[in-house]
Design a protein around this motif. Structure first.
Motif, PDB file in Angstrom:
ATOM      1  N   ILE A 117      42.060  34.852  40.619  1.00 37.79           N
ATOM      2  CA  ILE A 117      40.983  33.878  40.362  1.00 37.79           C
ATOM      3  C   ILE A 117      41.002  33.445  38.897  1.00 37.79           C
ATOM      4  O   ILE A 117      40.831  32.257  38.580  1.00 37.79           O
ATOM      5  CB  ILE A 117      39.616  34.502  40.736  1.00 37.79           C
ATOM      6  N   LEU A 118      41.219  34.398  38.000  1.00 35.01           N
ATOM      7  CA  LEU A 118      41.274  34.071  36.573  1.00 35.01           C
ATOM      8  C   LEU A 118      42.451  33.150  36.265  1.00 35.01           C
ATOM      9  O   LEU A 118      42.325  32.207  35.459  1.00 35.01           O
ATOM     10  CB  LEU A 118      41.378  35.362  35.761  1.00 35.01           C
ATOM     11  N   GLU A 119      43.569  33.383  36.906  1.00 33.49           N
ATOM     12  CA  GLU A 119      44.757  32.578  36.627  1.00 33.49           C
ATOM     13  C   GLU A 119      44.626  31.172  37.169  1.00 33.49           C
ATOM     14  O   GLU A 119      45.023  30.204  36.496  1.00 33.49           O
ATOM     15  CB  GLU A 119      45.975  33.272  37.252  1.00 33.49           C
ATOM     16  N   GLU A 120      44.057  31.002  38.358  1.00 33.49           N
ATOM     17  CA  GLU A 120      44.037  29.689  38.999  1.00 33.49           C
ATOM     18  C   GLU A 120      42.760  28.893  38.703  1.00 33.49           C
ATOM     19  O   GLU A 120      42.816  27.666  38.619  1.00 33.49           O
ATOM     20  CB  GLU A 120      44.211  29.849  40.514  1.00 33.49           C
ATOM     21  N   LEU A 121      41.605  29.573  38.584  1.00 36.24           N
ATOM     22  CA  LEU A 121      40.340  28.860  38.393  1.00 36.24           C
ATOM     23  C   LEU A 121      39.748  29.047  37.001  1.00 36.24           C
ATOM     24  O   LEU A 121      38.882  28.263  36.597  1.00 36.24           O
ATOM     25  CB  LEU A 121      39.320  29.306  39.447  1.00 36.24           C
ATOM     26  N   GLY A 122      40.150  30.086  36.308  1.00 36.14           N
ATOM     27  CA  GLY A 122      39.679  30.287  34.943  1.00 36.14           C
ATOM     28  C   GLY A 122      38.387  31.058  34.819  1.00 36.14           C
ATOM     29  O   GLY A 122      37.826  31.139  33.719  1.00 36.14           O
ATOM     30  N   TYR A 123      37.869  31.653  35.881  1.00 39.55           N
ATOM     31  CA  TYR A 123      36.633  32.430  35.802  1.00 39.55           C
ATOM     32  C   TYR A 123      36.946  33.870  35.391  1.00 39.55           C
ATOM     33  O   TYR A 123      37.857  34.499  35.936  1.00 39.55           O
ATOM     34  CB  TYR A 123      35.910  32.439  37.157  1.00 39.55           C
ATOM     35  N   GLN A 124      36.187  34.387  34.434  1.00 43.81           N
ATOM     36  CA  GLN A 124      36.337  35.786  34.043  1.00 43.81           C
ATOM     37  C   GLN A 124      35.814  36.694  35.158  1.00 43.81           C
ATOM     38  O   GLN A 124      34.747  36.447  35.712  1.00 43.81           O
ATOM     39  CB  GLN A 124      35.552  36.056  32.747  1.00 43.81           C
ATOM     40  N   CYS A 125      36.575  37.719  35.474  1.00 44.32           N
ATOM     41  CA  CYS A 125      36.229  38.606  36.576  1.00 44.32           C
ATOM     42  C   CYS A 125      35.996  40.025  36.072  1.00 44.32           C
ATOM     43  O   CYS A 125      36.613  40.467  35.095  1.00 44.32           O
ATOM     44  CB  CYS A 125      37.333  38.599  37.632  1.00 44.32           C
ATOM     45  N   GLN A 126      35.081  40.717  36.743  1.00 44.16           N
ATOM     46  CA  GLN A 126      34.721  42.088  36.366  1.00 44.16           C
ATOM     47  C   GLN A 126      34.768  42.975  37.601  1.00 44.16           C
ATOM     48  O   GLN A 126      34.373  42.575  38.697  1.00 44.16           O
ATOM     49  CB  GLN A 126      33.308  42.105  35.757  1.00 44.16           C
ATOM     50  N   THR A 127      35.304  44.181  37.438  1.00 45.30           N
ATOM     51  CA  THR A 127      35.353  45.160  38.522  1.00 45.30           C
ATOM     52  C   THR A 127      34.791  46.483  38.025  1.00 45.30           C
ATOM     53  O   THR A 127      34.847  46.793  36.837  1.00 45.30           O
ATOM     54  CB  THR A 127      36.800  45.381  38.997  1.00 45.30           C
ATOM     55  N   GLY A 128      34.261  47.272  38.956  1.00 46.69           N
ATOM     56  CA  GLY A 128      33.750  48.593  38.604  1.00 46.69           C
ATOM     57  C   GLY A 128      32.382  48.526  37.946  1.00 46.69           C
ATOM     58  O   GLY A 128      31.823  47.459  37.658  1.00 46.69           O
ATOM     59  N   GLY A 129      31.803  49.699  37.698  1.00 44.23           N
ATOM     60  CA  GLY A 129      30.509  49.774  37.014  1.00 44.23           C
ATOM     61  C   GLY A 129      29.386  49.233  37.866  1.00 44.23           C
ATOM     62  O   GLY A 129      29.194  49.615  39.032  1.00 44.23           O
ATOM     63  N   VAL A 130      28.632  48.296  37.259  1.00 47.51           N
ATOM     64  CA  VAL A 130      27.492  47.691  37.938  1.00 47.51           C
ATOM     65  C   VAL A 130      27.942  46.910  39.166  1.00 47.51           C
ATOM     66  O   VAL A 130      27.260  46.903  40.202  1.00 47.51           O
ATOM     67  CB  VAL A 130      26.726  46.767  36.965  1.00 47.51           C
ATOM     68  N   VAL A 131      29.097  46.242  39.078  1.00 45.41           N
ATOM     69  CA  VAL A 131      29.595  45.428  40.191  1.00 45.41           C
ATOM     70  C   VAL A 131      29.827  46.301  41.422  1.00 45.41           C
ATOM     71  O   VAL A 131      29.493  45.909  42.549  1.00 45.41           O
ATOM     72  CB  VAL A 131      30.886  44.704  39.770  1.00 45.41           C
ATOM     73  N   ALA A 132      30.380  47.481  41.228  1.00 44.58           N
ATOM     74  CA  ALA A 132      30.632  48.379  42.360  1.00 44.58           C
ATOM     75  C   ALA A 132      29.337  48.782  43.044  1.00 44.58           C
ATOM     76  O   ALA A 132      29.250  48.822  44.286  1.00 44.58           O
ATOM     77  CB  ALA A 132      31.390  49.615  41.884  1.00 44.58           C
ATOM     78  N   GLU A 133      28.278  49.063  42.248  1.00 43.64           N
ATOM     79  CA  GLU A 133      26.979  49.429  42.828  1.00 43.64           C
ATOM     80  C   GLU A 133      26.354  48.258  43.558  1.00 43.64           C
ATOM     81  O   GLU A 133      25.766  48.406  44.637  1.00 43.64           O
ATOM     82  CB  GLU A 133      26.048  49.937  41.726  1.00 43.64           C
ATOM     83  N   LEU A 134      26.477  47.057  42.967  1.00 40.44           N
ATOM     84  CA  LEU A 134      25.925  45.877  43.624  1.00 40.44           C
ATOM     85  C   LEU A 134      26.643  45.592  44.944  1.00 40.44           C
ATOM     86  O   LEU A 134      26.020  45.243  45.948  1.00 40.44           O
ATOM     87  CB  LEU A 134      26.037  44.666  42.688  1.00 40.44           C
ATOM     88  N   LEU A 135      27.963  45.751  44.946  1.00 38.71           N
ATOM     89  CA  LEU A 135      28.714  45.536  46.181  1.00 38.71           C
ATOM     90  C   LEU A 135      28.345  46.567  47.247  1.00 38.71           C
ATOM     91  O   LEU A 135      28.313  46.254  48.434  1.00 38.71           O
ATOM     92  CB  LEU A 135      30.222  45.599  45.893  1.00 38.71           C
ATOM     93  N   ARG A 136      28.042  47.775  46.797  1.00 39.26           N
ATOM     94  CA  ARG A 136      27.612  48.800  47.746  1.00 39.26           C
ATOM     95  C   ARG A 136      26.289  48.406  48.397  1.00 39.26           C
ATOM     96  O   ARG A 136      26.094  48.546  49.604  1.00 39.26           O
ATOM     97  CB  ARG A 136      27.471  50.142  47.022  1.00 39.26           C
ATOM     98  N   GLY A 137      25.364  47.882  47.604  1.00 37.92           N
ATOM     99  CA  GLY A 137      24.091  47.433  48.162  1.00 37.92           C
ATOM    100  C   GLY A 137      24.241  46.226  49.057  1.00 37.92           C
ATOM    101  O   GLY A 137      23.598  46.127  50.112  1.00 37.92           O
TER     102      GLY A 137
END
Length: 548
Positions: A104-124
């Motif tokens: 996504i970062l390479e083709e669209l230019g959006y900064q992406c984040q994994t782990g931490g808060v994102v992992a908890e949010l995805l769990r919810g």
């Protein structure tokens, strides 16, 4: 302030959530973990921005395959381009997989984040997804997950039937097991039949041949000159057959009962059938290796190549190994023992069974094994990643190993690898073109057959339709035919009526009695006579009048 969005991939489709109060959430991570369990609290944390359902099961499978391989599918691209904020610098996208984030970062230019808060949010989100998306129930979500899981597993398991190396792994394992079993059983037959005919062991050393001979001979006292031809067919040697006959006459073995002999013969027949099955299995392995790994089998042989594939787990795993690993593949115990005791590491593993290492001198075995492992790695990679594998590269690599052996022995310099590979590329191109031409011919023939089959089916269906539609006009045509028949019958009756009336008169006349016939005849004669008399009277009157 950075706007955090979370991308969630579900079996039903892609969902994009906006996270509220990012800074506070970043600081209060334990509170996020607590709010995940409660739907009411979690509603205050995330908000559904967009949901893009999959159009079909096939579309869902394609999207999941793209996500698992770290590729950006067109459906996901469309969702992100339409739903993400326009200012890319201020937007942060949370994803579950780092590979898809990099895409996504390479083709669209959006900064992406994994782990931490994102992992908890995805769990919810995963826990409350059916409640966060309107119109989606827990039951429908579980059905979608189950269906996609089955189709995804089937797609991963389903490979090209002709390129599957699992059959090679199983067949080489079975081949090794059969070798051990046949050797064990043959030794048992030798020991058992040796009580009766011990001299046969030295005359016929080969296991399967010994079992066939023991089954053929049975009781050695019954062996005679007549059975010499049968022995020659089994041992393929007239002198050996004569030696068996001579030894049977002067054998030191003990006599054996018929019941024991029956058991020995039945066991020998089982061993013979096992050895025949082993030969068939070896032919099957040779054919599979020529389909899956032709270059590797041409270089090092079918059996050794199959053992390498089996030990590595698959042809793909073998292709990923470096040459140093392939060289000692199968000698792991010796390697770790050498590392532990700080001794000399092994020079070869499974490739020792190839003919090249056995032909090399003792001082050159390590060098030729290293060179052979290098060529085996090249051959396995060519077989694994080429669309139409051929044995051209394997033959050229084998020639190179032969030249290297000659160089070690005589000092004759071998050809350069670049020149050999150029020749191989040209020959392989010709072979591939020929194979493609044959495949195209087969496809054309197949299409023609399919076309003929469809035409035949269409013609049969048309005939059935005509048969179903014909009865109505047939009924309509049947009525005038009936009328015509009636008219013909009436005409025939009309024509036959006068004939019938004449016949009836004759029949009636015939039916009158003879007496009545005479009376009627007399009455007719009297009437005629009266008529004649009247005529005469008239003539006389006329004559009188003329005279007057």
């Amino acid at each position: 302030m950075v706007l955090l969005h979370v991308l969630f991939e579900h079996a039903a489709g892609y969902a994009l959530f906006a996270v509220r109060e990012v800074e506070e959430i970043s600081l209060l991570l334990p509170q996020v973990e607590e709010s995940v369990l409660s739907l009411g609290k979690f509603h205050n944390v995330v908000k559904l921005v967009a949901f893009s359902p999959f159009k079909s099961a096939q579309s869902a499978l394609e999207n999941m395959n793209a996500v698992s391989e770290g590729l950006l599918h067109e459906d996901l691209r469309l969702l992100l381009e339409t739903s993400m904020p326009a200012k890319k610098k201020k937007a942060l996208l949370g994803v579950a997989d780092a590979k898809i984030g990099a895409a996504i970062l390479e083709e669209l230019g959006y900064q992406c984040q994994t782990g931490g808060v994102v992992a908890e949010l995805l769990r919810g989100i995963r826990l409350h997804f059916h409640a966060l998306v309107k119109g989606l129930t827990a039951q429908s979500a579980s059905k979608a997950q189950l269906g996609l899981g089955h189709s995804y597993s089937r797609a991963k398991v389903k490979f090209n039937v002709n390129r599957v190396d699992n059959m090679i792994i199983q067949s080489i394992s079975l081949l090794d097991q059969l070798d051990k079993d046949i050797n064990t059983f043959s030794m048992r037959v030798r020991e058992w039949y040796g009580y009766h005919f011990p001299e046969l062991i030295k005359i016929v050393p080969e296991n399967s041949m010994y079992c066939r001979v023991a089954k053929f001979i049975g009781n050695r006292r019954e062996l005679s000159e007549e059975s010499l031809e049968g022995l020659e067919e089994i041992v393929m040697d007239g002198a050996k057959a004569q030696a068996i006959l001579d030894a049977s006459r002067s054998s030191m073995g003990m006599d054996i009962s018929p019941l024991d002999l029956i058991n020995i013969e039945s066991f020998s027949s089982r061993v013979v059938s096992l050895s025949e099955y082993r030969r068939g299995l070896q032919e099957y392995l040779r054919s599979k290796m020529s389909q899956v790994a032709p270059s590797l089998s041409a270089l090092i042989g079918e059996v050794v190549g199959a053992r390498l594939i089996s030990h590595a787990g698959s042809l793909t795993n073998l292709a990923k190994y470096p040459a140093s690993t392939v060289q000692i593949l199968g000698a792991e115990k010796a390697l770790f023992r050498a590392l532990k005791t700080r001794g000399n590491t092994p020079k070869y593993g499974l490739i020792f069974h190839s003919t090249f290492i056995g032909r090399a001198a003792a001082k050159n075995k390590g060098r030729i094994s290293r060179y052979l492992a290098n060529k085996c790695t090249l051959a396995s990679r060519i077989d694994c990643f080429s669309e139409i594998p051929t044995s051209v590269f394997g033959d050229k690599l084998r020639e190179q190993v032969e030249e290297r052996l000659a160089f070690y022995e005589t000092g004759e310099p071998p050809r350069k690898n670049l020149d050999v590979m150029k020749e191989a590329v040209v020959e392989a191109g010709e072979v591939v073109a020929e194979v493609k031409r044959k495949q195209e011919k087969k496809e054309k023939k197949k299409k023609k057959r399919e076309k003929r089959r469809l035409e035949a089916l269409a013609a049969a269906a048309q005939e059935d339709m005509e048969e179903n539609s014909v009865p109505e006009p047939e009924e309509n045509d049947a009525e005038p035919k009936k009328k015509r028949k009636k008219k013909k019958q009436q005409r025939e009756e009309a024509e036959s009526e006068p004939e019938e009336s004449g016949l009836q008169e004759e029949e009636e006349a015939e039916a009158v009695p003879k007496k009545k016939r005479k009376v009627t005849a007399e009455a007719e004669q009297e009437e005629e006579e009266e008529d004649e008399k009247k005529k005469r009277k008239k003539k006389k009157k006329v004559a009188r009048d003329e005279e007057d």
